[in-house]
Design a protein around this motif. Structure first.
Motif: not given
Length: 427
Positions: A265-266, A269, A273-277, A279
């Motif tokens: 997951e890290n 990002y 971008t962070p928070g979207i990854g 998805e």
């Protein structure tokens, strides 16, 4: 090889009897080894088939999403298939990775923070990682060094083995070491690839001292060469390229990251971008190719490995030093040939290019390639540009002038291209 094939080679490729006789000797020597590889291929084929069946893959997964790509079931299910194949909690498989270096970079940037230390235990990593780490002297490129991540390395012993004593000492004395980089493959070095069992032993040793340290494996060129992968023996995080083994010569682009959920997951990002990854990310209609490439990968990887073994014996019989030796246990598809001569090296690569199905009429030449510190010659007449699971040969133009051969969708193609390349070297 029957007489009809010999005559065709002589007439159309000007292959002489000397090279054919060298091949006939080589094939006798390697045939028992080639048969042993079929058991590895069968097991890995079963592993991939079972993973696809367990995830109930159907034609509906060959999606063609656009825009944000939310809810792309083909993309999300492929992640699950990869996680099963590699026996991990999570996976990130995307056509948006432009190469293996991009996937490796996302994994590193995603999991290292200022004042953390990355420790390479296989000596200097592959050339294209130098810019990512910041060990090439260039500043303000946005390297890990620019962001305050420190770097240390421990060279391999003179016999090509890991320096376990120095590794233990380093992780005991430096509490800032957060991630240990393990390069399975040879890269542009003169050593055998690390065996999965040896990777497992060093990871076990590291974890007994510092369980929280991330053990990260660069798995490029290594998939499906053994019945186990580094994640089966304790690797926390691993990355590779879809235009190498795992894409089966069918995937048109992309890379993968597998491992523990938090670390994958890290990494996601840093892909987006962070928070979207993971998805987001539409897949442009390539999902069928990624699935089909994975399904073909166990077979194709062993075809390439058989070609590497033949290359080793043929070049040995021709008087050249090779690594691995033809009868060494292997952990990647790369075959190194030491020429000690710039012109012979270049002629070998030009011969591989001439034996390619695509751009066989092109003369490859050394050039200043992005990400490399020396001029590099690359022979790669491939259906997918730069796909090194397809037959290719490349080399940095530096002493002792070592060529690195890899790939081959079929054993027969590797054989023919070797005839042409060897003929060009010896003549």
């Amino acid at each position: 090889m029957n007489e009809t094939t010999k005559e065709f080679l002589k007439k159309n490729y000007n292959i002489n009897d000397k090279i054919i006789k060298l091949y006939e000797k080589a094939i006798i020597d390697v045939e028992p080894l080639l048969r042993e590889l079929d058991d590895i291929r069968e097991y890995n084929q079963l592993k991939v088939l079972n993973a696809m069946q367990e995830e109930r893959i159907s034609e509906s997964h060959f999606t063609n999403s656009t825009g944000y790509g939310y809810g792309d079931i083909g993309r999300d299910s492929l992640d699950k298939v990869y996680a099963r194949v590699f026996n991990t909690e999570s996976a990130l498989v995307r056509p948006h990775f432009v190469n293996g270096t991009h996937a490796l970079g996302a994994a590193l940037f995603g999991n290292l923070r200022p004042n953390d230390t990355m420790l390479s235990i296989c000596g200097t990593p592959y050339d294209t990682l130098h810019n990512i780490i910041g060990i090439n002297g260039k500043k303000n490129m946005g390297s890990l060094k620019d962001y305050g991540v420190k770097y240390k390395q421990i060279d391999l012993l003179s016999n090509g083995k890991l320096d376990i004593e120095s590794i233990e000492k380093a992780i005991k004395e430096d509490a800032s070491i957060k991630l240990i980089h393990i390069q399975r493959s040879t890269g542009y070095g003169w050593r055998n690839a690390l065996l999965v069992e040896d990777i497992g032993k060093i990871i076990s040793k590291i974890k007994s001292i510092r369980p929280e340290v991330i053990c990260f494996v660069d798995n490029c060129y290594g998939e499906f060469i053994d019945t186990k992968e580094p994640t089966d023996v304790g690797a926390d995080l691993m990355a590779g390229s879809l235009i190498k083994n795992i894409g089966g010569g069918i995937a048109p682009t992309g890379g993968y990251i597998v491992g523990k959920k938090e670390y994958v997951e890290n990494a996601s990002y840093r892909l987006t971008t962070p928070g979207i990854g993971g998805e987001c990310g539409s897949t442009f209609g390539v999902m069928r190719l990624l699935y089909q490439g994975l399904f073909m990968a166990p077979h194709v990887s062993i075809e390439a490995l058989k070609g590497a073994i033949l290359c080793a014996r043929l070049m040995e019989l021709s008087g050249f030093e090779v690594l691995p030796k033809y009868n060494d246990k292997r952990s990647d598809i790369i075959q190194s040939i030491k020429f000690n001569d710039k012109e012979k090296l270049i002629n070998f690569c030009k011969g591989i290019q001439k034996g390619s199905p695509i751009d066989s009429f092109v003369e490859c030449e050394p050039w200043d390639m992005p990400g490399y510190e020396d001029q590099v010659i690359m022979a790669a007449g491939a259906f997918v540009q730069g796909a090194s699971i397809e037959l290719s040969a490349d080399a940095p133009i530096r002493e002792p002038f070592i060529a690195y051969l890899q790939g081959g969708l079929t054993f027969e193609h590797v054989k023919i291209a070797l005839f042409i390349a060897l003929s060009k070297v010896l003549n």
